[in-house]
Design a protein around this motif. Structure first.
Motif, PDB file in Angstrom:
ATOM      1  N   ASP A 164     -13.202  -0.440 -14.330  1.00  0.00           N
ATOM      2  CA  ASP A 164     -12.976   0.964 -13.967  1.00  0.00           C
ATOM      3  C   ASP A 164     -11.528   1.382 -14.201  1.00  0.00           C
ATOM      4  N   CYS A 165     -10.990   1.008 -15.366  1.00  0.00           N
ATOM      5  CA  CYS A 165      -9.601   1.320 -15.700  1.00  0.00           C
ATOM      6  C   CYS A 165      -9.547   2.161 -16.976  1.00  0.00           C
ATOM      7  N   GLY A 186      -9.750   0.089 -10.949  1.00  0.00           N
ATOM      8  CA  GLY A 186      -9.443   1.506 -10.764  1.00  0.00           C
ATOM      9  C   GLY A 186      -8.024   1.889 -11.111  1.00  0.00           C
ATOM     10  N   CYS A 187      -7.435   1.233 -12.121  1.00  0.00           N
ATOM     11  CA  CYS A 187      -6.044   1.511 -12.487  1.00  0.00           C
ATOM     12  C   CYS A 187      -5.992   2.423 -13.712  1.00  0.00           C
ATOM     13  N   LYS A 188      -4.926   3.223 -13.799  1.00  0.00           N
ATOM     14  CA  LYS A 188      -4.790   4.186 -14.881  1.00  0.00           C
ATOM     15  C   LYS A 188      -3.365   4.184 -15.414  1.00  0.00           C
ATOM     16  N   SER A 190      -2.647  -1.680  -3.326  1.00  0.00           N
ATOM     17  CA  SER A 190      -3.506  -0.529  -3.554  1.00  0.00           C
ATOM     18  C   SER A 190      -2.741   0.778  -3.425  1.00  0.00           C
ATOM     19  N   ASP A 191      -3.231   1.784  -4.142  1.00  0.00           N
ATOM     20  CA  ASP A 191      -2.768   3.168  -3.984  1.00  0.00           C
ATOM     21  C   ASP A 191      -1.259   3.304  -4.183  1.00  0.00           C
ATOM     22  N   LYS A 228      -5.500  -2.622  -6.935  1.00  0.00           N
ATOM     23  CA  LYS A 228      -6.514  -1.560  -6.948  1.00  0.00           C
ATOM     24  C   LYS A 228      -5.875  -0.174  -6.877  1.00  0.00           C
ATOM     25  N   ASN A 229      -6.410   0.732  -7.700  1.00  0.00           N
ATOM     26  CA  ASN A 229      -6.002   2.145  -7.659  1.00  0.00           C
ATOM     27  C   ASN A 229      -4.496   2.307  -7.850  1.00  0.00           C
ATOM     28  N   ASP A 255       2.061   4.069  -7.026  1.00  0.00           N
ATOM     29  CA  ASP A 255       2.452   4.728  -8.266  1.00  0.00           C
ATOM     30  C   ASP A 255       3.594   3.930  -8.883  1.00  0.00           C
ATOM     31  N   LYS A 261       0.830  -1.207   0.000  1.00  0.00           N
ATOM     32  CA  LYS A 261       0.000   0.000   0.000  1.00  0.00           C
ATOM     33  C   LYS A 261       0.868   1.262   0.000  1.00  0.00           C
ATOM     34  N   VAL A 280      -1.405   3.675 -10.363  1.00  0.00           N
ATOM     35  CA  VAL A 280      -1.080   4.597 -11.454  1.00  0.00           C
ATOM     36  C   VAL A 280       0.146   4.046 -12.174  1.00  0.00           C
TER      37      VAL A 280
END
Length: 462
Positions: free
Chosen positions: A407-408, A379-381, A300-301, A329-330, A303, A273, A332
């Protein structure tokens, strides 16, 4: 000794390395001072050893149970770069139990170990990296140096053991920088760790491990210098760490091939995390040593921008293992080659490009057939994906099952000259030329609210 707080002592003997004749001049070898200090801690039933500011040169050190090693701000422990000073020690090297060179910092069969502070542990790895590159350049194929020959004698049958490309055939089994084996209640916090000869932080068979706010940095050109390799461990937290290295960043492993299956110790319950990974071949990585399986892996979370692959799950026939209950999850992942790579045709450690390991036909399912299932990526970008938007390739006899990506949002760099074939390292797969999301042998993959901008075709199903 009074034990509280998850195994660590509230009251302990406090010692300073200087008390044992150590010199912070970067020239004097303080190996004996460390050894004597740790013996004193054992005699007292536990304690804390403080290392003050300065350059403390040393050979390998062994940390006993109930010990805190605290590095003051400005303290730098630097390791002598002579391979002859690192005697054989039992370890797991690229997924196989064997004897390798003694880690620079090692603790074995111990409990309640903490390394903390604002100082630096310096692996002084440049000579190690040059040596392994030289060996590969001249195609050394067997042990030559006395320390290689000594390891070969301790590792009968090493020629047939699985490898990941680190050089097992020469038995130049470089040491990890920090290695814990068969330990319980281990904490690393705050410290900076640089220039590892090989894998940087390598916990093996550890129960209850916390890595928090540590900073790991190796040059991108330094071979096989993974950041964190969690190897057949249980109950792990990796929180707010920074990793920039010359191979994979934060890795989950559980042994390789027949030896890993024999040992049969999976990695379970891992939380990653708030971490940052840069430059690495992979950001958050599962494999390629997957033999005993892994489950309960949650990240998660984080970069992972600037890595080659953000999320990387890799194995191949012969490696074995059940990889399941994974949630990522989440995350970047800007400016990667490929933000998501799930690869069952991983090539490293194999030179025969025509091996049946890479056949496109169904092969018999055995205990050495890896499996990937029950994976969620949410939720990944990623922008600026240079090679492709994604790469998911299972085995024809063992497709990737129950994969959910939702949700990516990914954008490819259509001006990049990097080929989609560079999405991961593999043999045997046919050529593709579009930077799309490639899917092969993953019939149950579900994509919900996934946007891919850039390529003419967004998904390629094979």
């Amino acid at each position: 000794m009074i034990i509280k707080n998850g195994g660590f002592s509230d009251k302990m003997t406090n010692l300073n390395l200087k008390k044992f004749g150590a010199k912070p001049d970067g020239i004097f070898n303080n190996g004996e001072a460390f050894k004597t200090a740790f013996e004193e801690i054992v005699k007292n039933g536990g304690g804390k050893l403080t290392v003050d500011a300065g350059n403390w040169l040393t050979g390998p050190i062994d940390i006993p149970s109930d010990t805190t090693l605290e590095l003051s701000e400005g303290a730098r422990i630097v390791f002598v770069d002579d391979p002859a000073l690192y005697p054989p020690a039992f370890t797991r090297w690229e997924g196989v139990e064997c004897y390798g060179m003694h880690a620079l910092v090692r603790s074995s069969d111990s409990k309640n170990i903490k390394i903390t502070g604002k100082g630096t542990i310096d692996g002084n790895g440049e000579r190690w990296w040059k040596t392994v590159k030289d060996k590969k350049a001249r195609k050394q194929s067997k042990p030559e140096e006395p320390y290689e020959i000594a390891l070969a004698k301790l590792n009968p049958g090493y020629e047939n053991q699985a490898g990941g490309g680190g050089g097992r055939e020469t038995q130049f089994l470089r040491p990890a920088l920090i290695e814990f084996i068969n330990c319980e209640n281990v904490v690393l916090e705050g410290i900076k760790i640089v220039d590892s000869p090989f894998w940087t932080v390598h916990p093996i068979y550890v129960k209850n491990l916390t890595l928090e706010k540590i900073h790991i940095e190796n040059p991108y050109s330094a071979p096989n210098t993974d950041g964190i390799d969690v190897d057949s461990c249980e109950n792990v937290k990796i929180i707010d760490c920074f990793v920039a290295v010359g191979d994979d960043g934060i890795c989950i492993k559980s042994g390789s091939g027949p030896d890993g299956i024999r040992v049969n110790r999976p990695t379970v319950n891992v939380e990653v995390k708030g971490c940052t990974v840069r430059n690495a071949h992979g950001g958050i990585v599962l494999g390629s040593e997957t033999a005993a399986g892994m489950s309960g892996i949650h990240a998660s979370d984080c970069d992972l921008s600037g890595t080659d692959r953000g999320i990387r799950i890799k194995s191949r026939r012969g490696r074995g293992g059940d990889i399941n209950d994974i949630e990522l999850k989440n995350l970047v992942m800007n400016d990667t080659l490929c933000p998501i790579a799930m690869n069952m045709y991983y090539k490293c450690g194999i030179t025969d490009t025509k091996s049946p390991l890479f056949s496109l036909e169904k092969m018999p399912v055995t205990s050495e057939t890896p499996r990937i299932h029950n994976v969620k990526i949410i939720g990944c970008k990623g922008t600026g994906c240079k090679a492709s938007a994604g790469f998911i390739v299972g085995l024809p006899e063992m497709p990737i099952d129950n994969l959910e990506i939702r949700d990516c949002h990914f954008t490819t760099d259509e001006n990049s000259d990097r080929s989609p074939m560079e999405s991961d390292m593999f043999y045997g797969l046919p050529e593709v030329s579009v930077k799309s999301f490639r899917i092969r042998n993953a019939p149950g993959a579900k994509f919900e609210n996934v946007t891919i901008e850039g390529p003419k075709e967004t998904f390629i199903y094979e």
